[in-house]
Design an enzyme around this catalytic site. Structure first.
Site, PDB file in Angstrom:
ATOM      1  N   LYS A 292       3.993   2.839   6.969  1.00  0.00           N
ATOM      2  CA  LYS A 292       3.399   3.121   5.641  1.00  0.00           C
ATOM      3  C   LYS A 292       2.412   4.015   6.005  1.00  0.00           C
ATOM      4  O   LYS A 292       1.453   4.094   6.870  1.00  0.00           O
ATOM      5  CB  LYS A 292       2.857   1.814   5.228  1.00  0.00           C
ATOM      6  CG  LYS A 292       2.227   1.902   3.716  1.00  0.00           C
ATOM      7  CD  LYS A 292       1.851   0.633   3.179  1.00  0.00           C
ATOM      8  CE  LYS A 292       1.197   0.567   1.685  1.00  0.00           C
ATOM      9  NZ  LYS A 292       0.683  -0.729   1.451  1.00  0.00           N
TER      10      LYS A 292
ATOM     11  N   SER B 201       2.544  -2.247  -2.751  1.00  0.00           N
ATOM     12  CA  SER B 201       2.679  -0.928  -2.313  1.00  0.00           C
ATOM     13  C   SER B 201       3.379  -0.445  -1.132  1.00  0.00           C
ATOM     14  O   SER B 201       3.367   0.837  -0.995  1.00  0.00           O
ATOM     15  CB  SER B 201       1.039  -0.299  -2.366  1.00  0.00           C
ATOM     16  OG  SER B 201       0.475  -1.103  -1.291  1.00  0.00           O
TER      17      SER B 201
ATOM     18  N   SER C 240       1.529  -6.723  -1.517  1.00  0.00           N
ATOM     19  CA  SER C 240       2.018  -5.550  -1.099  1.00  0.00           C
ATOM     20  C   SER C 240       3.195  -5.500   0.175  1.00  0.00           C
ATOM     21  O   SER C 240       3.785  -4.098   0.311  1.00  0.00           O
ATOM     22  CB  SER C 240       1.356  -4.329  -0.898  1.00  0.00           C
ATOM     23  OG  SER C 240       0.517  -3.984  -1.989  1.00  0.00           O
TER      24      SER C 240
END
Length: 460
Positions: free
Chosen positions: A77, A152, A176
């Site tokens: 990420k 996210s 997330s």
């Protein structure tokens, strides 16, 4: 063709039946084939990946074995610092930021011989999305590109669900990791608070942030956690707690275990769908048939957990971004800006009351887990909504059920349990005792097997 599991790839590598370079080139080909339509990657590190792979092949050939991730492709990420590779947080404010040092997890994965394919899409600063006013487009759900992948850790879930990688690292402050895992049909593990170092990962809320993997299978998650778990004295929240063997009991099943269901969390929620309820009930019945005791339990109301978590998250997030909110407000995307500005309305008294309440809620969950080995509950009340659903409707149609266990810090694992009639995944959470990821993963593995998810093919 789907990539082999991490364990199977490791066996093939050590038997000389494949190479890390071959695995990496297959992953790069899958990225080239599917990413233009899915937008999972922000930065593709092809040259780095091939160099990592060739190094892994040379080391394994020479008898140097760095463990189960040696030679295995993965991605991060884009809030994880990577030395010499930009870390953008999917934001205009950091679009050209190139860290000088790796985050702790990036360093651990490199030391373990992993092959870094690149950096993945997120919501801006892990909160602002999905949004189309950012430097990079939002990732899209591979089961249906008209639907959101949640966030996210959106790019991480999309990369795994589309077969680009078997493992991608995410972060989880209110869900997330688990939310995109549920929407995209992957496994998502939020370990206990303090189990995995967050050093070098851009924070959203320092008292709620967790780092963990999104993977194709529970076994892949267990292997990854084995590599990245452990005490980091340079992370103030890191816990000095022994790391268990996450693989030795993974296949033991659930016979003799006691599992609670906080049914009030989801059963009477306005937005819950019948398909989600049916998925939880089918799973509970399958666990009973496999020898577990599964009973309803009572916890404080979900809305109390949610309010507590939001006060803490928004106040801390605003404190982190306050200077940029004052000096560069125009450089934030609209969604992130509006969410951060809410933190300016939180008073000191609000924060103190939320922190007090957090202790009470944690004690309530711990008291229940004194009587049960784990809990199961919904990951979300409905499958992924469409991108073009109005914001208010999206929030009402698919609220997430994940934030309670950021508030309490318990390990929580989202496992897919089936598909809706429209072909979208449904996820279920397994919640364990503090630092008992081993039992959490063991139950997740049983859920994966009993529901037949392990036999369901990837969407592409």
């Amino acid at each position: 063709m789907e990539q082999p599991s991490i364990a199977e790839a490791g066996r093939l590598l050590r038997a000389g039946q494949t190479t890390s370079e071959a695995l990496t080139r297959a992953a790069l080909a899958q990225i080239a084939r599917h990413d233009p339509a899915l937008n999972a990657f922000i930065t593709l590190t092809e040259s780095r990946a091939l160099a990592d792979a060739r190094r892994a092949d040379a080391e394994l050939k020479a008898g140097t074995d760095r463990g189960p991730l040696h030679g295995i492709p993965y991605a991060l990420k884009d809030i994880y610092d990577t030395a010499g590779i930009r870390t953008t947080c999917h934001s205009k404010l950091r679009v050209d930021v190139v860290p000088e040092a790796d985050s702790a997890v990036a360093a651990q994965l490199a030391q373990a011989g992993g092959v870094l394919l690149g950096k993945l899409a997120t919501h801006e600063f892990a909160i602002g999305g999905p949004s189309f006013d950012l430097p990079f487009p939002p990732a899209r759900n591979p089961w249906n590109r008209d639907h959101v992948p949640s966030g996210s850790s959106s790019g991480s879930a999309v990369a795994v669900a589309s077969g680009m990688v078997r493992m991608a690292m995410g972060s989880d402050t209110g869900g997330s990791i688990r939310a995109p895992a549920a929407y995209c049909g992957t496994v998502g593990l939020k370990p206990s608070y303090g189990r995995v170092s967050r050093r070098g990962v851009f924070p959203l809320s320092t008292t709620l942030d967790h780092c963990g993997p999104l993977t194709r299978s529970v076994e892949d998650a267990a292997i990854t956690l084995q590599v990245i778990a452990g005490h980091d004295p340079l992370d103030a929240a890191s816990a000095d707690v022994p790391v268990a063997d996450y693989l030795s009991g993974l296949q033991r099943g659930v016979a003799g275990l006691r599992i609670g269901i906080p049914r009030a969390f989801f059963a009477n929620a306005q937005a819950v769908t019948q398909e989600v309820l049916d998925g939880i009930d089918r799973t509970a019945n399958a666990l009973r048939d496999a020898g577990a005791t599964v009973e309803d339990v009572t916890l404080p109301d979900f809305s109390v957990f949610s309010a507590c978590g939001r006060v803490i998250m928004l106040s801390e997030a605003f404190a982190i971004h306050e200077a940029d909110m004052q000096s560069r407000p125009q450089d934030f995307g609209a969604v992130a800006f509006l969410r951060f500005i809410l933190g300016a309305t939180v008073t000191g008294a609000d924060v103190i009351q939320a922190l007090r309440l957090r202790r009470e809620l944690t004690d309530a969950v711990n008291a229940t887990l004194d009587r049960y080995d784990a809990l199961i509950t919904a990951s979300g009340l409905a499958p992924a909504p469409r991108f073009d659903a109005p914001a208010e409707a999206s929030a009402a149609a698919s609220p997430l059920q994940t934030i309670p266990f950021n508030v309490t810090g318990h390990p929580a694992l989202s496992v897919p349990v089936g598909l809706t009639a429209s072909g979208l995944p449904i996820g279920l959470q397994v919640v364990g005792r503090p630092f008992d990821e081993a039992t959490t993963l063991r139950i997740g593995r049983a859920v994966e097997r009993l529901t037949g998810w392990e036999d369901i093919a990837l969407p592409m």
